[in-house]
Design a protein around this motif. Sequence first.
Motif, PDB file in Angstrom:
ATOM      1  N   ILE A  75      -2.764   2.449  -8.436  1.00 50.73           N
ATOM      2  CA  ILE A  75      -3.558   2.502  -7.206  1.00 50.73           C
ATOM      3  C   ILE A  75      -5.043   2.367  -7.526  1.00 50.73           C
ATOM      4  O   ILE A  75      -5.785   1.647  -6.831  1.00 50.73           O
ATOM      5  CB  ILE A  75      -3.271   3.812  -6.444  1.00 50.73           C
ATOM      6  CG1 ILE A  75      -1.837   3.794  -5.900  1.00 50.73           C
ATOM      7  CG2 ILE A  75      -4.271   4.013  -5.308  1.00 50.73           C
ATOM      8  CD1 ILE A  75      -1.410   5.091  -5.246  1.00 50.73           C
ATOM      9  N   GLY A  91       0.787  -1.225   0.000  1.00 50.47           N
ATOM     10  CA  GLY A  91       0.000   0.000   0.000  1.00 50.47           C
ATOM     11  C   GLY A  91       0.816   1.269   0.000  1.00 50.47           C
ATOM     12  O   GLY A  91       0.261   2.363  -0.138  1.00 50.47           O
ATOM     13  N   VAL A 149      -5.639   8.625  -0.893  1.00 50.32           N
ATOM     14  CA  VAL A 149      -4.186   8.645  -1.057  1.00 50.32           C
ATOM     15  C   VAL A 149      -3.606   9.936  -0.493  1.00 50.32           C
ATOM     16  O   VAL A 149      -4.184  11.013  -0.655  1.00 50.32           O
ATOM     17  CB  VAL A 149      -3.794   8.482  -2.548  1.00 50.32           C
ATOM     18  CG1 VAL A 149      -4.370   9.595  -3.400  1.00 50.32           C
ATOM     19  CG2 VAL A 149      -2.282   8.422  -2.719  1.00 50.32           C
ATOM     20  N   ARG A 207      -3.856   4.667   0.847  1.00 51.76           N
ATOM     21  CA  ARG A 207      -2.588   4.434   0.163  1.00 51.76           C
ATOM     22  C   ARG A 207      -1.674   5.648   0.322  1.00 51.76           C
ATOM     23  O   ARG A 207      -2.139   6.777   0.501  1.00 51.76           O
ATOM     24  CB  ARG A 207      -2.809   4.146  -1.328  1.00 51.76           C
ATOM     25  CG  ARG A 207      -3.608   2.869  -1.591  1.00 51.76           C
ATOM     26  CD  ARG A 207      -2.854   1.644  -1.122  1.00 51.76           C
ATOM     27  NE  ARG A 207      -3.607   0.409  -1.325  1.00 51.76           N
ATOM     28  CZ  ARG A 207      -4.319  -0.202  -0.387  1.00 51.76           C
ATOM     29  NH1 ARG A 207      -4.407   0.338   0.840  1.00 51.76           N
ATOM     30  NH2 ARG A 207      -4.946  -1.331  -0.644  1.00 51.76           N
TER      31      ARG A 207
END
Length: 515
Positions: free
Chosen positions: A207, A180, A225, A346
């Motif tokens: 991703i 991740g 993210v 992430r």
Amino acid sequence: MKKAQLLIIINLLTMLLAINLLSEHRTKSYFGGLPWYGWAGVGVFLAIAGVWFAIRDARRARRLLEEPVPPKAASDQVSQISKEDLERLAPDAPDYPHPVIFPERCIGCHACVDACPHDVLAIVNGIASPVARDQCMEDTACQVECPVSPKACIVINTTKKIKPRPVPVRDPSFMTNVPGCYIIGDVSGTPLIKNAANEGADVIKHIAHELNNGAGVEPKAEVDVVIVGIGPAGLSAAIAAKQFKFRYVGIEQDKVLATIDAYPKGKYVFFKPESMASRGTIAVDGAGEQREKILDSWIETMNTNGVLINEGESCKSIKKAEDGDYFVVQTERGSEREKVGYRARRIVLALGNRGTPMKLKVPGEEMKITRDERTEDKVKYKLTDPTVYRRKRLVVVGAGNSAIEAAVDLVARRNGDQIAFLSENEINEVTLVIRSDMKNDLKFLNKLQVYQCIDEGKIKAYFGTGIKEIRDAEIVLMNARTSEEKLTIPNDYIFAMIGGDRPTRFLESIGIKIA
């Protein structure tokens, strides 16, 4: 028999003789306390022991000679190129160590040129080229820093083991060994703007594919993210994240595109290699562009896409959560160092390889001053435009290439390998403060130019000296070894160019392997 074994036997014999002499019976006429047959027995024992040692050593030597020598690992072998390539690339190559360049591999990134402390290499027609092979001192940093694979720069005729530069471990999707957590750009080991922009866009695609194909929903995560570092790679990733409609946070400890902004005014920036297709979300087409046009273009693209970046926010820690598939990110924002936290599914690390500038760690370093009706930091860690400073009292701290180039640029203008000093109406009063001596990797041309400035009285240099205290209009210098105060000099600005804290420790704190 080895010398050590012989010495041991002689020592034992001497000790035996001494013991016997001390314990000699006065009524006996034995020499050393032993009769003749006693000494004969000792002699026979020593002879047998000597023969045994000799036979054992002979057998060991024969076994070592008969055993095949295992081949060295490829990474430990002396770097060489084939005879055919050598005849093609350097038919007149001397037999001493020097670099050879594969022009078809070279991307003109300047990595080898910047790494060489002896000015052996230069960029000629966009390609690295050995221009002073006789100056090569077998440093081998040029080969280590070459980012392409296979290497475009290879040092031949060297007996040194040239180890590759350690870089973070990542897979083809840019994910590190920490699931991740992705890493792109300079810190990954490839210092190329076009490559960084491409990786920024590509990593968001990876991703998106991961999150949309089995990653599941993570209700504890606030954002999809977090992007740490907004240089070319980070900005390209942030724009892509916006286009993918991700919930994202972009974090930059300085300001957006600080690395590009730090380039000298008017610098032409190459987009190498030209053969690489542009897939990023920022324009990197053509051979290159001037610094100012790049900044204008990329900032406009950022604003057009509605991308927001948290400038002046420094990432302090990233931890994998134990109760779900997300990360806990801790940051500090602004001069007040406000604590901020994020929970992100992430992580994209787009850090620069130079890291955070190292601080002087002296009283007054955080001082704000007013000069020419502007309030600003007195201590600066980069010199972007030397023309801004006119008739100022300046101190440059450091002995590396950046510090030396800054000191020279503040008193002169460069024209190739020549310098022309500024006029009396422009020239600054520059003091160079060096803690010990010039760096070993200082480029030869930089060394010539700075000593020319020192000899001409344009730069005053203090070796073995450090800064003890910073005041509004002066600084206190000290002996770097004893910390004893030396003198106080008038000063307007300080340029602290003593290197940066590479992000290696930060990456390892996350759990990322460096290999």
